[in-house]
Design a protein around this motif. Structure first.
Motif, mmCIF file in Angstrom:
data_model
loop_
_atom_site.group_PDB
_atom_site.id
_atom_site.type_symbol
_atom_site.label_atom_id
_atom_site.label_comp_id
_atom_site.label_asym_id
_atom_site.label_seq_id
_atom_site.Cartn_x
_atom_site.Cartn_y
_atom_site.Cartn_z
ATOM 1 N N ASN A 282 -40.120 14.031 24.799
ATOM 2 C CA ASN A 282 -39.052 14.725 23.886
ATOM 3 C C ASN A 282 -39.029 14.829 22.477
ATOM 4 O OD1 ASN A 282 -37.894 15.413 25.677
ATOM 5 N ND2 ASN A 282 -35.838 14.905 25.167
ATOM 6 N N ILE A 283 -39.883 14.289 21.611
ATOM 7 C CA ILE A 283 -40.533 13.994 20.205
ATOM 8 C C ILE A 283 -42.297 13.999 20.476
ATOM 9 C CG2 ILE A 283 -38.684 12.452 19.761
ATOM 10 C CD1 ILE A 283 -40.199 10.387 19.123
ATOM 11 N N GLN A 284 -42.657 13.839 18.676
ATOM 12 C CA GLN A 284 -44.193 13.852 18.822
ATOM 13 C C GLN A 284 -44.717 12.525 18.510
ATOM 14 O OE1 GLN A 284 -47.233 15.523 17.409
ATOM 15 N NE2 GLN A 284 -47.635 14.109 17.619
ATOM 16 N N ASN A 285 -44.981 12.054 18.891
ATOM 17 C CA ASN A 285 -45.982 10.445 18.589
ATOM 18 C C ASN A 285 -47.372 9.909 18.510
ATOM 19 O OD1 ASN A 285 -47.100 10.681 21.650
ATOM 20 N ND2 ASN A 285 -45.438 8.660 22.652
ATOM 21 N N ASP A 286 -47.435 8.890 18.887
ATOM 22 C CA ASP A 286 -48.827 8.927 18.127
ATOM 23 C C ASP A 286 -50.194 9.163 18.955
ATOM 24 O OD1 ASP A 286 -48.167 6.805 20.015
ATOM 25 O OD2 ASP A 286 -48.516 5.234 19.101
ATOM 26 N N SER B 204 -44.598 16.679 22.635
ATOM 27 C CA SER B 204 -43.217 17.061 22.875
ATOM 28 C C SER B 204 -43.205 18.480 23.327
ATOM 29 C CB SER B 204 -42.104 16.532 22.925
ATOM 30 O OG SER B 204 -41.462 17.188 22.211
ATOM 31 N N TYR C 1 -40.753 19.280 22.700
ATOM 32 C CA TYR C 1 -39.554 20.445 21.915
ATOM 33 C C TYR C 1 -40.095 20.289 20.152
ATOM 34 C CZ TYR C 1 -36.556 19.563 25.767
ATOM 35 O OH TYR C 1 -35.887 19.612 26.629
ATOM 36 N N GLU C 2 -41.282 19.477 20.148
ATOM 37 C CA GLU C 2 -41.789 19.741 18.357
ATOM 38 C C GLU C 2 -43.046 21.129 18.340
ATOM 39 O OE1 GLU C 2 -41.050 17.008 15.373
ATOM 40 O OE2 GLU C 2 -41.200 16.567 17.418
ATOM 41 N N PRO D 270 -45.309 22.209 15.313
ATOM 42 C CA PRO D 270 -46.164 21.997 15.666
ATOM 43 C C PRO D 270 -46.913 21.064 16.916
ATOM 44 C CG PRO D 270 -47.381 21.551 13.433
ATOM 45 C CD PRO D 270 -45.450 21.660 13.765
ATOM 46 N N SER E 4 -49.725 18.666 17.600
ATOM 47 C CA SER E 4 -50.748 17.793 17.381
ATOM 48 C C SER E 4 -51.746 17.914 17.930
ATOM 49 C CB SER E 4 -49.973 16.374 17.050
ATOM 50 O OG SER E 4 -50.516 15.493 17.889
ATOM 51 N N THR F 107 -53.936 13.040 20.187
ATOM 52 C CA THR F 107 -54.686 12.573 19.131
ATOM 53 C C THR F 107 -56.004 11.964 19.574
ATOM 54 O OG1 THR F 107 -53.459 10.214 19.167
ATOM 55 C CG2 THR F 107 -52.625 12.253 18.067
ATOM 56 N N ARG G 125 -49.760 22.174 23.843
ATOM 57 C CA ARG G 125 -51.240 22.224 23.796
ATOM 58 C C ARG G 125 -51.857 20.447 24.062
ATOM 59 N NH1 ARG G 125 -54.093 22.965 17.987
ATOM 60 N NH2 ARG G 125 -56.214 21.581 18.413
#
Lengths: 332, 332
Positions: free
Chosen positions: A112-116, A120, A122-123, A125, A127, A130, A155
């Motif tokens: 559900n979130i952007q992490n390292d 997710s 729901y985010e 843009p 990334s 990584t 993505r």
């Protein structure tokens, strides 16, 4: 025929394990955590060892595809330990191997979130995968930890599929072309996943199933359309069943510790609550009814077997390690 | 005139504190960590309390701009506690306030990787400031924690500047239009930062200073060109000095725990080592020579004072809380 549930988020206890047995489940991937860091995740794994010890007549924790076969042959349900987030790694690349040693077999890249690792669904843009994410995918491939893209962004999902040398899974989601929802998967993702031997676990969770959640027959219709989209070898079941999950559990999944604002996950401000159980699938005892519904919908016998569990079994054989670390037996 | 160093990564001990005093430093922001999680970061803060206790004749930890003035008036150097990464939050929005209570006053949003807040200058693509990142910036604004964008990526930097209601800092970097390097900052970022009252700490670190690292006069030339770019009110000093930093420390900064591959930070495979000290700035005792170089370069007295520390002092007054939490005095 093996019944396999690619993902549940139930709060397991003896009653829920008994339902697994009554439903005839050979294997289920459980959710050991969402937001826990490494130590909290070890607490969860330790709790699962206690659950296994206390319910050894009903379940066993599997580390290999052979373990699943053996446990199922015993008349028990094999448990695959999974996390719906890679927070358990706490950003440490070497922890992939350590947590694999501890028995973790399924890991969703983010929840559900952007992490390292990546973004997710729901985010915005996204990334993409990584540099740490690419190393993580390679390590998960190496140690035999299945990569789950269910809550992962478009993505990041596409790049993870491309970067992984092993098939990957979407353990619990539907095709967005059938049910438009951020949690569901684009045809691009699903076709990429299928092209590499991956499996999608079709869910009946109300928030992401739309009209197909209405009955077991509409659910079977969704399975059939998904098979039309990506092929019979790539469709399994991932109920996302949350037996004994309370509103407080749901709040934790959605809110975690990352936000002080109300977060609704796959729900919304106008639909914030826990979804009522599906009348046609209140718990895993209704698994045989799914088999019947598929047959009623015109699936032939090999196709029924593939969807009910055969595809997951092939996926696990492809991805999980060939031999598990021996867990020391517990002295009484 | 106050001398302020916007960022050092030195391994502080009594000898290095003595150098701060001999250099006449009013204030320096120190680096309490890069990759530590919440508990490890608390260990670092605890170690700083011990350092303060053991060197109370030389330094004091400041929590407010008034503290800095008071400590400097005592003939001591004020220490601002900073982190070069927001890993100390461990993904918890509520920890912004807790770590502010513990005295943290400067926080870089990420260090060299994509994290849950945003992207570093080495990540491509750049997620921008995430939803957690936006909440984090707002919390840092609220509690008086200065936001540092030094190692942060282009898009994330621009979005953080826009989202922050307080001025933000780039504590240690240079203008990329003067020295092209991923670690340096585009004119867009620097002009956006200046338009909102922020400050850039010009560095002399060899890897990001190019020909301007050659002498104290080329360094003064870089300061002058930076002033031409963003205005005299927005340029300070951020030496990135690493006194007693060994190759092992450098390896930890660059490698952390996120990668099993060699990582070179601002260096490269052909330039992997620790940079030798600048002959014209071996340690902070050379701060007065910077003042002289600026004057020699034609800066007038108010401009010299602004660059040597006045701009940082204004920034701290704008951003830090008006009153600090009282730290209980330590009983002997």
């Amino acid at each position: 025929m093996h019944y396999v549930d690619g993902l549940e988020c139930s709060e397991f206890d003896r009653e829920v394990f008994t339902e697994l047995r009554e439903g005839g489940l050979a294997c289920v991937t459980v959710t050991c955590g969402y937001w826990g860091d490494a130590l909290e995740s070890m607490d969860s794994l330790a709790a699962w060892r206690q659950l296994e010890h206390d319910n050894a007549d009903l379940i066993g924790i599997a580390r290999t595809a052979a373990d699943i076969e053996k446990i199922a042959a015993d008349g028990r349900t094999a448990i695959l330990l999974g996390f719906q987030n890679s927070a358990f790694l706490a950003g440490r690349i070497r922890f992939v191997e350590l947590f694999a040693d501890l028995g973790v077999r399924v890991a969703q890249l983010t929840y559900n979130i952007q992490n390292d690792i990546g973004a997710s669904c729901y985010e915005d843009p996204d990334s993409g995968l990584t540099r740490f994410g690419r190393e993580t995918v390679a390590e998960m491939n190496r140690v035999g930890m299945a990569i789950d893209l269910s809550h992962v962004g478009e993505r990041t999902s596409i790049e993870a599929i491309e970067h992984s040398v092993k098939p990957v899974a979407v353990t619990h989601a539907n095709a967005a072309s059938l049910v438009p929802h951020r949690r569901n998967k684009s045809d691009d993702v699903l076709k990429g996943l299928a092209a590499r031997g991956g499996v999608l676990g079709v869910s009946g969770y109300r928030n992401i199933s739309g009209p197909y959640a209405e009955s077991i027959d509409t659910w079977a219709e969704m399975v059939a359309r998904t098979v039309d989209l990506i092929g019979i070898e790539h469709v399994g079941i991932g109920t996302d069943l949350g037996r004994k999950v309370t509103f407080e559990h749901l709040q934790w999944m959605r809110q975690g510790r990352w936000s002080a604002q109300p977060q609704y996950g796959a729900g919304s401000a106008t639909n914030p609550g826990k979804q009522p159980p599906l009348p046609w699938f209140p718990d895993t005892r209704a698994f045989p009814a799914k088999e019947e519904a598929l047959r009623r919908h015109g699936f032939d016998e090999p196709s029924v077997a593939a969807v009910m569990g055969g595809n997951w079994m092939r996926f696990y054989a492809d991805v999980l390690p060939e031999s598990g670390n021996e867990k020391p037996s517990r002295e009484e």
